[in-house]
Design a protein around this motif. Structure first.
Motif, PDB file in Angstrom:
ATOM      1  N   UNK A 159       0.792  -1.233   0.000  1.00 54.99           N
ATOM      2  CA  UNK A 159       0.000   0.000   0.000  1.00 54.99           C
ATOM      3  C   UNK A 159       0.828   1.288   0.000  1.00 54.99           C
ATOM      4  N   UNK A 160       1.894   1.311  -0.814  1.00 55.74           N
ATOM      5  CA  UNK A 160       2.699   2.521  -0.970  1.00 55.74           C
ATOM      6  C   UNK A 160       3.160   2.540  -2.433  1.00 55.74           C
ATOM      7  N   UNK A 161       3.906   3.544  -2.820  1.00 52.31           N
ATOM      8  CA  UNK A 161       4.403   3.594  -4.199  1.00 52.31           C
ATOM      9  C   UNK A 161       5.152   2.289  -4.489  1.00 52.31           C
ATOM     10  N   UNK A 162       4.839   1.677  -5.642  1.00 55.86           N
ATOM     11  CA  UNK A 162       5.257   0.301  -5.889  1.00 55.86           C
ATOM     12  C   UNK A 162       6.767   0.088  -5.739  1.00 55.86           C
ATOM     13  N   UNK A 163       7.551   1.037  -6.270  1.00 50.70           N
ATOM     14  CA  UNK A 163       9.002   0.809  -6.229  1.00 50.70           C
ATOM     15  C   UNK A 163       9.605   1.014  -4.835  1.00 50.70           C
ATOM     16  N   UNK A 164       8.821   1.492  -3.882  1.00 49.90           N
ATOM     17  CA  UNK A 164       9.300   1.637  -2.510  1.00 49.90           C
ATOM     18  C   UNK A 164       8.985   0.382  -1.670  1.00 49.90           C
ATOM     19  N   UNK A 165       8.273  -0.584  -2.274  1.00 43.82           N
ATOM     20  CA  UNK A 165       7.830  -1.757  -1.506  1.00 43.82           C
ATOM     21  C   UNK A 165       8.879  -2.875  -1.574  1.00 43.82           C
ATOM     22  N   UNK A 166       9.163  -3.467  -0.411  1.00 40.74           N
ATOM     23  CA  UNK A 166      10.028  -4.645  -0.328  1.00 40.74           C
ATOM     24  C   UNK A 166       9.211  -5.803   0.232  1.00 40.74           C
ATOM     25  N   UNK A 167       9.638  -7.024  -0.024  1.00 36.66           N
ATOM     26  CA  UNK A 167       8.980  -8.164   0.626  1.00 36.66           C
ATOM     27  C   UNK A 167       9.416  -8.193   2.087  1.00 36.66           C
ATOM     28  N   UNK A 168       8.622  -8.850   2.914  1.00 34.55           N
ATOM     29  CA  UNK A 168       8.994  -8.960   4.334  1.00 34.55           C
ATOM     30  C   UNK A 168      10.326  -9.689   4.490  1.00 34.55           C
ATOM     31  N   UNK A 169      10.544 -10.697   3.642  1.00 32.25           N
ATOM     32  CA  UNK A 169      11.803 -11.455   3.737  1.00 32.25           C
ATOM     33  C   UNK A 169      12.997 -10.552   3.422  1.00 32.25           C
ATOM     34  N   UNK A 170      12.857  -9.719   2.389  1.00 33.08           N
ATOM     35  CA  UNK A 170      13.955  -8.792   2.048  1.00 33.08           C
ATOM     36  C   UNK A 170      14.181  -7.780   3.171  1.00 33.08           C
TER      37      UNK A 170
END
Ligand code: ZN
Length: 448
Positions: A159-170
């Motif tokens: 739920x934020x700008x797509x390129x700012x999103x990381x997976x929980x594992x990362x």
């Protein structure tokens, strides 16, 4: 072992009693203060003497919330509210950054903070370029400048700008890498979901797990504007603070930044859990966010630190101005001149910040055993003359550019306003060039 002596100044100790010593001295060995007093110390055997005649000697200020990662966006998107300012200018600019932009941003920001007497900063870092390792680049750049910092690796998993999103594992893997490999005695790492509507409850739980396992702090934007609170309520049906309580994200390892729009029960939750509040009065005024209920928080004995917020929403890093704004803002809304006084905000900028970062017993005061993070302020200028009340003069009359000399961890990092650790002129030139290039790319990419 090298020892040093600061001699002849008016010392604003910020100790528990608020002691002020005229014609005082501070004696130190390496990075620790060993003696403080009036006149001269008994020992005359020192390696270095710093003459503080005509100066105020203070603990360095703790700028407990900033975003140096946004410094190249200074002045862009002025006169908008938080969410418009972010979406219309700052996010597109950050999307246009290249890895080297982060190094220059950290260096420029650290210099600006040091030159204003801020010896410690909390960098609330976020980026669309984590996969390029810009967090590690940024930590190393900050450390090089000699400033003390806590670098909060802040994240979004939905739920934020797509390129700012990381997976929980990362997020877990990269945060642990930074904590395990990049901390120094002066540069620490923290974690935190960036804003409350851009992380899943599981991501909050991950942050708490990292905090507990690795003994690092959590920093959270909290209840900044009414629109912001609406976003949280739409997602969770709860207030921002209630939502944090639900996922276990309150406590004495937690710094809650802004806390402008709180209910009485929110304030109770913050008090009960021993969470720390960071107050950013100038940013709250610039973004028309509102007035934080500081007197109510103080009445509940909640610890409060002060912050400038980022250079792109303040638009500077002057903690002296921030102290003045904090005091004036409460006076004007309550029409009570003594509701928040100069010594209160001075304490928030020193001891309050130190306590919030878990260093209340070692930082933020000039007293034996504390770390030597000190600043000298030249009072021999028209706007600081005469000097009847040193703390009122500091808070209401001085400005960051009056800071003459800065010591961090026992080392002089600025003397007579010259930064000694990095090449200021070169950094400024690079920053101008990089900012121009990134903004041009942002405008080409998206018309707004
Ligand atoms: Zn912020």
């Amino acid at each position: 072992m090298s020892n040093w002596l600061i001699s002849g100044g008016t010392i604003l100790t910020s100790d528990d009693a608020g002691t002020i010593i005229e014609n005082g001295y501070v004696l130190g060995v390496e990075n620790k203060i060993v003696a403080v007093g009036s006149g001269q110390p008994e020992t005359s055997d020192v390696d270095r003497v710093i003459d503080a005649t005509g100066m105020l000697v203070c603990p360095g200020f703790i700028n407990a919330h900033t975003h140096l990662c946004m410094i190249l966006g200074r002045s862009l998107g002025s006169d908008r509210t938080l969410l418009h300012w972010l979406s219309e200018t700052q996010i597109p600019l950050m999307q246009a950054f290249e890895p080297e932009d982060y190094a220059i941003s950290m260096e420029l920001g650290a210099i600006e903070n040091l030159k204003a007497g801020n010896t410690t900063i909390c960098e609330i870092f976020f980026t669309p370029h984590y996969s390029d390792g810009v967090d590690e680049i940024s930590v190393n750049s900050l450390d090089r400048t000699g400033i003390r910092s806590i670098f909060f690796r802040c994240t979004n998993d939905e739920n934020f700008y797509e390129d700012f999103i990381e997976t929980r594992a990362d997020i877990m893997r990269r945060s642990e890498h930074l904590i395990c490999h990049c901390q120094t005695s002066r540069t620490r790492i923290g974690v935190g979901p960036l804003v409350p509507w851009s992380s899943s409850p599981k991501a909050f739980e991950d942050a708490i797990q990292i905090s507990q396992n690795k003994n690092v702090l959590i920093h959270l934007h909290t209840s900044e504007t009414p629109e912001y609170n609406d976003l949280v309520r739409q997602r969770t049906g709860k207030s921002n603070v209630e939502m944090l309580a639900d996922v276990g994200a309150l406590g004495n390892q937690v710094m809650l930044n802004h806390c402008v729009h709180l209910s009485d029960s929110d304030i109770e939750l913050i008090a009960e859990t021993g969470s720390h509040v960071i107050h950013d009065p100038t940013s709250n005024m610039i973004l028309a966010s509102g007035v934080a209920p500081i007197p109510k928080l103080r009445a509940k004995n909640i610890n409060i630190g002060l912050a400038c917020d980022g250079p792109a929403c303040n638009n500077n890093q002057d903690m002296i101005q921030t102290m003045k704004d904090a005091a004036l803002l409460q006076k004007v809304v309550t029409r009570q001149p003594d509701i928040l006084v100069a010594k209160d905000v001075f304490r928030m900028a020193t001891r309050g910040g130190a306590k919030a970062i878990g260093m209340g017993d070692s930082l933020g005061a000039i007293q034996p055993g504390f770390l030597a993070d000190l600043i000298l302020i030249d009072t021999q200028v028209p706007h600081l003359t005469p000097l009847h009340d040193p703390i009122a003069t500091l808070v209401y009359s001085a400005r960051g550019s009056d800071v003459h000399t800065v010591m961090v961890d026992g080392k002089i990092v600025m003397q007579n306003r010259q930064i000694l650790t990095v090449d200021e002129k070169e950094i400024l030139a690079k920053a101008r060039e990089r900012a121009r290039k990134a903004w041009k790319q942002a405008q080409n990419r998206k018309k707004f």
